[in-house]
Design an enzyme around this catalytic site. Structure first.
Site, PDB file in Angstrom:
ATOM      1  N   LEU A  16      18.214 -16.807 -16.122  1.00  8.64           N
ATOM      2  CA  LEU A  16      17.100 -16.034 -16.958  1.00  8.64           C
ATOM      3  C   LEU A  16      15.924 -16.258 -16.564  1.00  8.64           C
ATOM      4  O   LEU A  16      14.846 -16.478 -17.079  1.00  8.64           O
ATOM      5  CB  LEU A  16      17.062 -16.227 -18.583  1.00  8.64           C
ATOM      6  CG  LEU A  16      18.486 -16.111 -19.133  1.00  8.64           C
ATOM      7  CD1 LEU A  16      18.459 -16.447 -20.620  1.00  8.64           C
ATOM      8  CD2 LEU A  16      18.517 -14.263 -19.005  1.00  8.64           C
ATOM      9  N   ARG A  39      21.369 -21.768 -17.567  1.00  2.00           N
ATOM     10  CA  ARG A  39      21.712 -23.138 -17.407  1.00  2.00           C
ATOM     11  C   ARG A  39      21.046 -24.244 -18.391  1.00  2.00           C
ATOM     12  O   ARG A  39      21.371 -24.921 -19.188  1.00  2.00           O
ATOM     13  CB  ARG A  39      22.051 -23.801 -16.159  1.00  2.00           C
ATOM     14  CG  ARG A  39      22.828 -25.005 -15.795  1.00  2.00           C
ATOM     15  CD  ARG A  39      23.258 -25.213 -14.556  1.00  2.00           C
ATOM     16  NE  ARG A  39      21.970 -25.042 -13.440  1.00  2.00           N
ATOM     17  CZ  ARG A  39      21.568 -26.090 -12.968  1.00  2.00           C
ATOM     18  NH1 ARG A  39      21.962 -27.233 -12.933  1.00  2.00           N
ATOM     19  NH2 ARG A  39      20.520 -25.746 -12.018  1.00  2.00           N
ATOM     20  N   VAL A  80      21.098 -15.474 -10.372  1.00  2.00           N
ATOM     21  CA  VAL A  80      20.736 -16.792  -9.866  1.00  2.00           C
ATOM     22  C   VAL A  80      20.449 -16.787  -8.298  1.00  2.00           C
ATOM     23  O   VAL A  80      20.631 -15.906  -7.629  1.00  2.00           O
ATOM     24  CB  VAL A  80      21.905 -17.783 -10.305  1.00  2.00           C
ATOM     25  CG1 VAL A  80      22.027 -17.807 -11.820  1.00  2.00           C
ATOM     26  CG2 VAL A  80      23.065 -17.580  -9.472  1.00  2.00           C
ATOM     27  N   ASN A 108      20.480 -11.382  -4.159  1.00  2.00           N
ATOM     28  CA  ASN A 108      20.476 -11.112  -2.692  1.00  2.00           C
ATOM     29  C   ASN A 108      21.471 -11.952  -1.829  1.00  2.00           C
ATOM     30  O   ASN A 108      21.185 -12.729  -0.912  1.00  2.00           O
ATOM     31  CB  ASN A 108      19.222 -11.525  -2.062  1.00  2.00           C
ATOM     32  CG  ASN A 108      18.258 -10.142  -2.312  1.00  2.00           C
ATOM     33  OD1 ASN A 108      18.581  -8.932  -2.165  1.00  2.00           O
ATOM     34  ND2 ASN A 108      17.066 -10.146  -2.149  1.00  2.00           N
ATOM     35  N   SER A 134      17.184  -3.790  -6.289  1.00  2.00           N
ATOM     36  CA  SER A 134      15.706  -3.578  -5.756  1.00  2.00           C
ATOM     37  C   SER A 134      14.660  -3.090  -6.649  1.00  2.00           C
ATOM     38  O   SER A 134      14.982  -2.211  -7.484  1.00  2.00           O
ATOM     39  CB  SER A 134      15.774  -2.953  -4.294  1.00  2.00           C
ATOM     40  OG  SER A 134      14.573  -3.066  -3.676  1.00  2.00           O
ATOM     41  N   LYS A 188      22.103  -3.499   0.725  1.00  2.00           N
ATOM     42  CA  LYS A 188      20.923  -4.024   0.362  1.00  2.00           C
ATOM     43  C   LYS A 188      20.097  -5.067   1.420  1.00  2.00           C
ATOM     44  O   LYS A 188      18.827  -5.138   1.482  1.00  2.00           O
ATOM     45  CB  LYS A 188      21.177  -5.070  -1.029  1.00  2.00           C
ATOM     46  CG  LYS A 188      19.913  -5.788  -1.555  1.00  2.00           C
ATOM     47  CD  LYS A 188      18.803  -4.814  -1.785  1.00  2.00           C
ATOM     48  CE  LYS A 188      17.703  -5.522  -2.640  1.00  2.00           C
ATOM     49  NZ  LYS A 188      16.942  -6.652  -2.206  1.00  2.00           N
ATOM     50  N   HIS A 191      18.601  -2.480   3.575  1.00  2.00           N
ATOM     51  CA  HIS A 191      17.264  -2.178   2.791  1.00  2.00           C
ATOM     52  C   HIS A 191      16.162  -3.148   3.217  1.00  2.00           C
ATOM     53  O   HIS A 191      14.824  -2.685   3.313  1.00  2.00           O
ATOM     54  CB  HIS A 191      17.612  -2.134   1.388  1.00  2.00           C
ATOM     55  CG  HIS A 191      16.587  -1.857   0.338  1.00  2.00           C
ATOM     56  ND1 HIS A 191      15.810  -3.103   0.055  1.00  2.00           N
ATOM     57  CD2 HIS A 191      15.809  -0.934  -0.313  1.00  2.00           C
ATOM     58  CE1 HIS A 191      14.660  -2.611  -0.781  1.00  2.00           C
ATOM     59  NE2 HIS A 191      14.974  -1.406  -1.050  1.00  2.00           N
ATOM     60  N   ASN A 192      16.569  -4.357   2.861  1.00  2.00           N
ATOM     61  CA  ASN A 192      15.330  -5.464   2.932  1.00  2.00           C
ATOM     62  C   ASN A 192      15.034  -5.611   4.502  1.00  2.00           C
ATOM     63  O   ASN A 192      13.792  -5.614   4.785  1.00  2.00           O
ATOM     64  CB  ASN A 192      15.893  -6.717   2.636  1.00  2.00           C
ATOM     65  CG  ASN A 192      16.062  -7.078   0.978  1.00  2.00           C
ATOM     66  OD1 ASN A 192      15.918  -6.032   0.333  1.00  2.00           O
ATOM     67  ND2 ASN A 192      15.820  -8.036   0.470  1.00  2.00           N
ATOM     68  N   GLU A 195      12.632  -2.752   4.934  1.00  2.00           N
ATOM     69  CA  GLU A 195      11.737  -3.245   3.975  1.00  2.00           C
ATOM     70  C   GLU A 195      10.564  -4.039   5.054  1.00  2.00           C
ATOM     71  O   GLU A 195       9.353  -3.747   5.002  1.00  2.00           O
ATOM     72  CB  GLU A 195      12.013  -4.108   2.811  1.00  2.00           C
ATOM     73  CG  GLU A 195      10.933  -4.681   2.144  1.00  2.00           C
ATOM     74  CD  GLU A 195      11.588  -5.562   1.014  1.00  2.00           C
ATOM     75  OE1 GLU A 195      12.159  -4.856   0.075  1.00  2.00           O
ATOM     76  OE2 GLU A 195      11.296  -6.632   0.682  1.00  2.00           O
ATOM     77  N   LYS A 266      12.775 -14.894   2.884  1.00  2.00           N
ATOM     78  CA  LYS A 266      13.889 -15.789   2.335  1.00  2.00           C
ATOM     79  C   LYS A 266      15.246 -15.533   3.045  1.00  2.00           C
ATOM     80  O   LYS A 266      16.193 -16.345   2.944  1.00  2.00           O
ATOM     81  CB  LYS A 266      14.047 -15.368   1.124  1.00  2.00           C
ATOM     82  CG  LYS A 266      12.598 -15.940   0.189  1.00  2.00           C
ATOM     83  CD  LYS A 266      13.012 -16.003  -1.222  1.00  2.00           C
ATOM     84  CE  LYS A 266      12.727 -14.631  -1.920  1.00  2.00           C
ATOM     85  NZ  LYS A 266      11.309 -14.375  -2.083  1.00  2.00           N
ATOM     86  N   ARG A 293       6.926 -11.948  11.664  1.00  2.00           N
ATOM     87  CA  ARG A 293       6.831 -13.117  10.425  1.00  2.00           C
ATOM     88  C   ARG A 293       7.020 -14.380  11.049  1.00  2.00           C
ATOM     89  O   ARG A 293       6.221 -15.374  10.927  1.00  2.00           O
ATOM     90  CB  ARG A 293       7.973 -12.951   9.485  1.00  2.00           C
ATOM     91  CG  ARG A 293       7.480 -11.725   8.744  1.00  2.00           C
ATOM     92  CD  ARG A 293       8.367 -11.445   7.653  1.00  2.00           C
ATOM     93  NE  ARG A 293       8.204 -10.493   6.712  1.00  2.00           N
ATOM     94  CZ  ARG A 293       8.618 -10.319   5.535  1.00  2.00           C
ATOM     95  NH1 ARG A 293       9.234 -10.964   4.650  1.00  2.00           N
ATOM     96  NH2 ARG A 293       8.809  -8.982   4.859  1.00  2.00           N
ATOM     97  N   ARG A 455      25.424  -7.860  37.454  1.00  2.00           N
ATOM     98  CA  ARG A 455      26.722  -8.675  36.717  1.00  2.00           C
ATOM     99  C   ARG A 455      27.790  -8.557  37.860  1.00  2.00           C
ATOM    100  O   ARG A 455      28.511  -9.339  38.057  1.00  2.00           O
ATOM    101  CB  ARG A 455      27.017  -7.950  35.502  1.00  2.00           C
ATOM    102  CG  ARG A 455      26.157  -7.988  34.415  1.00  2.00           C
ATOM    103  CD  ARG A 455      26.270  -7.418  33.140  1.00  2.00           C
ATOM    104  NE  ARG A 455      27.552  -7.984  32.630  1.00  2.00           N
ATOM    105  CZ  ARG A 455      28.658  -7.548  32.342  1.00  2.00           C
ATOM    106  NH1 ARG A 455      28.821  -6.024  32.680  1.00  2.00           N
ATOM    107  NH2 ARG A 455      29.795  -7.844  31.733  1.00  2.00           N
TER     108      ARG A 455
HETATM  109  C1  6PG Z   1      13.675  -5.891  -3.330  1.00  4.42           C
HETATM  110  C2  6PG Z   1      13.095  -7.068  -2.393  1.00  4.42           C
HETATM  111  C3  6PG Z   1      13.491  -8.354  -3.090  1.00  4.42           C
HETATM  112  C4  6PG Z   1      12.625  -9.459  -2.262  1.00  4.42           C
HETATM  113  C5  6PG Z   1      13.299 -10.006  -0.939  1.00  4.42           C
HETATM  114  C6  6PG Z   1      12.295  -9.886   0.394  1.00  4.42           C
HETATM  115  O1  6PG Z   1      14.387  -4.977  -3.064  1.00  4.42           O
HETATM  116  O2  6PG Z   1      13.382  -5.968  -4.558  1.00  4.42           O
HETATM  117  O3  6PG Z   1      13.492  -6.665  -1.219  1.00  4.42           O
HETATM  118  O4  6PG Z   1      14.700  -8.664  -3.047  1.00  4.42           O
HETATM  119  O5  6PG Z   1      11.063  -9.189  -2.015  1.00  4.42           O
HETATM  120  O6  6PG Z   1      14.006 -10.914  -1.183  1.00  4.42           O
HETATM  121  O7  6PG Z   1      11.857 -11.301   0.399  1.00  4.42           O
HETATM  122  P1  6PG Z   1      11.285 -12.064   1.585  1.00  4.42           P
HETATM  123  O8  6PG Z   1      10.171 -11.219   2.047  1.00  4.42           O
HETATM  124  O9  6PG Z   1      10.760 -13.417   1.168  1.00  4.42           O
HETATM  125  O10 6PG Z   1      12.500 -12.211   2.513  1.00  4.42           O
END
Ligand code: 6PG
Length: 485
Positions: A16, A39, A80, A108, A134, A188, A191-192, A195, A266, A293, A455
């Site tokens: 939570l 927990r 979690v 994730n 997300s 997902k 997706h990230n 992102e 992350k 990054r 090669r």
């Molecule tokens: C989402 C985000 C979310 C989080 C990521 C990226 O879809 O809601 O992607 O999952 O912001 O974990 O985080 P980092 O930029 O820290 O890798």
């Protein structure tokens, strides 16, 4: 709040922290009775104290009580921190649950962990659903985009519940069954990755406008707000305008100027690239975004290099000989083109992952559920849906007639912006590498023929010919005749 004796919960949430609490509140606000467990019980008590009046919650202080408060088949979403903690919670739940109960991991998680967990749970007659969620904290509360994998039967039970809390676009909830076992967490992850690339191209556009054209953050905020009314209409452009408008209360400076320019991560972007390497899919835009990054966070090395490396003859913005308005428009179009490449590469990786694992992921469905709720939501995704509607076997999104038509208008400004960035000495790794990818994809011939020759020369690795079947080797250290091997 309802007493445990009166009724059972349709869904439970374990964990939570903000995401878990918000998801629980979202379920409750749609009229579901929600079992909640954390927990450390303080978090459960805080949720009930602060939001208990928003709906029907059944709080528990032990996993056993939590499981007992769920309607059958029991459905519990774990929110979690991904990793070891997830395994411990899954096993505790599985021990307290019965055959056919469903455990959903909404974090994730790495998709290979999800594949393993699904198998372990299946062997214990439990259903395990790895679901990408997300939309951040706000999305969890008001309507996220949800990407559940796992067994199809679980989707039949879970689908209506998830549909009730997901974002809705044009009457369609932003959730669908993605495919078996790890499919949900795989998409997902990508997706990230997308992102990351999307955030980086916006950053590169900012960098050019700020340090190329010398614009102030508030002025750039206005430009982005304007862009948000057109093809680039997206959540990320919208929030960037807000970030740029923010003034630091302490110094009175634009907040962006006092934030340390070292981007964190992350892991999901990095996983996307690692997986792309294994699948042999060139997700160059995502890769450059992850490396950008990493480079930004190499603070010691950057400090050592600052002002020390020769720049060569750089141009000023005035030297470029164009108006600020023309430059802004060129940058907008270059951003659009690079973003298109990043999405195209991301969808390529999803296709390759789906083929590799036999998941049958439908890219059209995915584009549909990414139109709302998620971080990469954008108007542009409607076009991607249409692209797959027209041709479900598109070899590349760039070849869709609509996007192909757009590229005719984007290509010249894109080339100009890459040139400007180079001349101004401003790094634009995703703009630049995406253009290189584009030129590679459309090339008549690639220097890969040279690589194959090299090669074969040093390692007898052989090559194929364009004019006949077979595998060949040149006797480089002999008479240099060619043999078929
Ligand atoms: C989402 C985000 C979310 C989080 C990521 C990226 O879809 O809601 O992607 O999952 O912001 O974990 O985080 P980092 O930029 O820290 O890798």
């Amino acid at each position: 709040m309802t007493s445990q004796n009166e009724q059972l919960a349709q869904i439970g949430v374990v964990g939570l922290a903000v995401m878990g609490s918000n998801l629980a509140r979202n379920f409750a606000s749609r009229g579901h009775t929600v079992a909640v467990y954390n927990r450390s019980p303080e978090k459960t008590r805080t949720l009930i104290a602060d939001h208990g009046s928003e709906g029907d919650f059944l709080p528990s202080e032990t996993v056993e009580d939590f499981v007992a408060s769920l309607e059958r088949p029991r459905k519990a979403i774990i929110m979690v921190q991904a990793g070891k903690a997830t395994d411990a919670v899954i096993n505790q739940l599985a021990d307290a649950m019965d055959d056919g109960d469903i455990i959903i991991d909404g974090g994730n998680a790495l998709f290979t962990d999800t594949i393993r967990r699904e198998k372990e749970m299946r062997e214990r007659n439990r259903h395990f659903v790895g679901a990408g969620i997300s939309g951040g904290e706000e999305g969890a509360l008001t309507g996220p985009s949800i990407m559940p994998g796992g067994p199809k039967e679980s989707w039949e039970t879970l689908g209506p519940l998830l549909e009730s809390i997901a974002a809705v676009v044009d009457g369609t909830p932003c959730v669908t069954h993605i495919g078996p076992d790890g499919a949900g967490h795989f998409v997902k992850m990508v997706h990230n990755g997308i992102e990351y690339a999307d955030m980086q191209v916006i950053g590169e556009a900012y960098q050019l406008l700020r340090f190329g054209a010398g614009m102030e953050p508030a002025e750039i905020a206005d430009v982005f707000a304007e862009w948000n009314k057109g093809d680039l209409d997206s959540y990320l452009i919208e929030i960037t305008a807000e970030v740029l408008r923010q003034v630091d209360a302490e110094t009175g400076k634009p907040l962006v100027d006092v934030i340390l320019d070292a981007a964190g991560q992350k892991g999901t972007g990095r996983w996307t690239v690692k997986e792309a390497l294994d699948l042999g899919v060139p997700t160059t835009g995502i890769g450059e975004a992850v490396f950008a990054r990493a480079l930004s966070s190499s603070l010691d090395q950057r400090a050592a290099a600052k002002g020390k490396l020769p720049t060569g003859a750089l141009k000023t913005f005035e030297d470029l000989g164009l108006s600020k308005e023309e430059f802004i428009e060129d940058v907008r179009l270059a951003l659009y083109a690079s973003k298109l490449v990043a999405y195209s590469q991301g969808f390529d990786e999803i296709q390759a992952g789906s083929d590799e694992h036999d998941w049958g992921v439908d890219p059209r469905d995915l584009a549909t559920i990414w139109r709302g709720g998620c971080i990469i939501r954008a108007k542009f995704l409607n076009r991607i849906v249409e692209a797959y509607d027209n041709d479900s076997d598109l070899p590349s999104l760039l070849l869709d007639p609509y996007f192909n038509g757009e590229l005719k208008d984007l290509i010249d400004p894109w080339r100009k912006v890459v040139l400007y960035a180079t001349q101004l000495g401003l790094p634009a790794p995703v703009f630049t590498s995406s253009l290189a990818y584009y030129d590679s994809l459309r090339a008549e011939r690639l220097p890969a023929a040279i690589v194959q020759g090299q090669r074969d020369f040093f390692g007898a690795h052989t090559y194929k010919r364009i004019d006949k079947e077979g595998t060949f080797h040149t006797l480089w250290s002999g008479d240099r005749s060619e043999i078929e091997v």
